[in-house]
Write a protein that holds these residues in place. Sequence first.
Motif, mmCIF file in Angstrom:
data_model
loop_
_atom_site.group_PDB
_atom_site.id
_atom_site.type_symbol
_atom_site.label_atom_id
_atom_site.label_comp_id
_atom_site.label_asym_id
_atom_site.label_seq_id
_atom_site.Cartn_x
_atom_site.Cartn_y
_atom_site.Cartn_z
ATOM 1 N N LEU A 42 -3.901 -8.418 -3.457
ATOM 2 C CA LEU A 42 -3.349 -7.379 -3.044
ATOM 3 C C LEU A 42 -3.565 -7.098 -1.446
ATOM 4 O O LEU A 42 -2.667 -6.779 -0.793
ATOM 5 C CB LEU A 42 -3.935 -6.074 -3.781
ATOM 6 N N GLU B 115 0.838 -1.265 -0.129
ATOM 7 C CA GLU B 115 -0.119 -0.081 0.046
ATOM 8 C C GLU B 115 0.856 1.087 -0.083
ATOM 9 O O GLU B 115 0.770 2.142 -0.939
ATOM 10 C CB GLU B 115 -0.951 -0.103 1.298
ATOM 11 N N ASN C 80 -7.422 -9.050 -9.227
ATOM 12 C CA ASN C 80 -5.970 -8.438 -8.358
ATOM 13 C C ASN C 80 -6.503 -8.238 -6.681
ATOM 14 O O ASN C 80 -5.500 -8.312 -5.969
ATOM 15 C CB ASN C 80 -5.288 -7.489 -8.914
ATOM 16 N N GLN C 81 -7.686 -8.283 -6.491
ATOM 17 C CA GLN C 81 -7.820 -7.892 -5.071
ATOM 18 C C GLN C 81 -7.710 -8.618 -4.143
ATOM 19 O O GLN C 81 -7.021 -8.168 -3.142
ATOM 20 C CB GLN C 81 -9.503 -6.972 -5.117
ATOM 21 N N TRP D 246 -1.226 -9.608 0.266
ATOM 22 C CA TRP D 246 0.204 -8.793 0.030
ATOM 23 C C TRP D 246 0.153 -7.533 1.061
ATOM 24 O O TRP D 246 1.128 -7.603 1.920
ATOM 25 C CB TRP D 246 0.599 -8.381 -1.300
ATOM 26 N N ASN D 247 -0.781 -6.862 1.183
ATOM 27 C CA ASN D 247 -0.651 -5.611 2.064
ATOM 28 C C ASN D 247 -0.584 -5.865 3.557
ATOM 29 O O ASN D 247 -0.315 -5.038 4.441
ATOM 30 C CB ASN D 247 -1.920 -4.954 1.693
ATOM 31 N N PHE E 141 -7.437 1.033 -0.764
ATOM 32 C CA PHE E 141 -6.893 -0.014 -0.155
ATOM 33 C C PHE E 141 -7.662 -0.087 1.415
ATOM 34 O O PHE E 141 -7.837 -0.904 1.948
ATOM 35 C CB PHE E 141 -5.465 0.533 0.226
ATOM 36 N N ILE F 191 -4.167 -1.775 -11.564
ATOM 37 C CA ILE F 191 -3.576 -2.257 -10.037
ATOM 38 C C ILE F 191 -4.946 -3.050 -9.274
ATOM 39 O O ILE F 191 -4.840 -4.139 -8.935
ATOM 40 C CB ILE F 191 -3.291 -0.870 -9.256
ATOM 41 N N PHE F 192 -5.924 -2.404 -9.114
ATOM 42 C CA PHE F 192 -7.152 -2.812 -8.622
ATOM 43 C C PHE F 192 -8.128 -3.618 -9.216
ATOM 44 O O PHE F 192 -9.093 -3.669 -8.682
ATOM 45 C CB PHE F 192 -7.763 -1.541 -7.735
#
Length: 311
Positions: free
Chosen positions: A219, A169, A215-216, A222-223, A191, A210-211
Amino acid sequence: MMKFNFLLSCLFISLFTYSQIIEEKVVLYNDSIVLPGTLTIPSTTSEPPVAIFIHGSGNVDRNGNQAGVNINANYIKQLSDSLNKYGIAFYRYDKRTATAKNSKYMTSNVTINNFVKDAQIAIEHFKNDPRFSDIVVIGHSQGSLIAMLALSEDVTKFVSISGPSMSIEETLIQQLNTQATALGDKAREHFTELMTTDTIQKVHPFLMNIFAPVNQKFLKSWNQYVPAQLIHEIKTQKILIVNGDSDSQVSPEEARILHQVKPEATLAIIPKMNHVLKEINSFQENINSYHKDTYPLSSKLIEALVEFIIK
């Protein structure tokens, strides 16, 4: 006649050097996921250390190339060849996203922990191999975080190359703020929504790459990790933190932050080295080095790695 003898000698040396490297194809499995790789062992070294390379983001194959985006730097293969010359064995594998056989399993349910498990399987494979004296894990870019999460007591040394210190993020927002603060602010909102509700109802069109819904979940997984916190918690491995001062993707400041929280680690800021480990001298060379394998790896990187691994 002397010229002919010289050429013949060069040919013999080349063949002799090549013959000193034993190459094995190794195919590992994480349930239905196929992880084909290559192990190279310098036959002239008794019980060498083995380095396991964990790649960064994208569909990176064992050589450091990415189909579909014209990344042909070949930097992982070059790194393997370079370390083999110094008596270090090297294992590199195709990331699950680079293997066509895995495409039917690549869904929106993939998380960062799937990549961690892939790395753990590679470490597990070599932990009882009597041919090797030590296991060294090298994590590059996103692979630095994955390697930290995959480390076990079987690993004696860990190398972070171009590893971010912040969460994804904070990393993305910092990058977006250099383009437009409004995009950085919107990413922060996305985010926050993702971490609290598991989804983003309406993605800003400029941030869709990205979003995107696919991918969510990845992400969000990962975050939840902050590399600077994770590296502080590593207790049993010796650590080398490396970054190029010409890396346009991960700033050397990230390496310095990692070193600040882990001061007992060794820090190496490599002059003129970019994100794909090549020595560059200009902006154009940086761009070209991603697409051609004619650019050599940084010799200073090899020196730092050999000293750390063999020492």
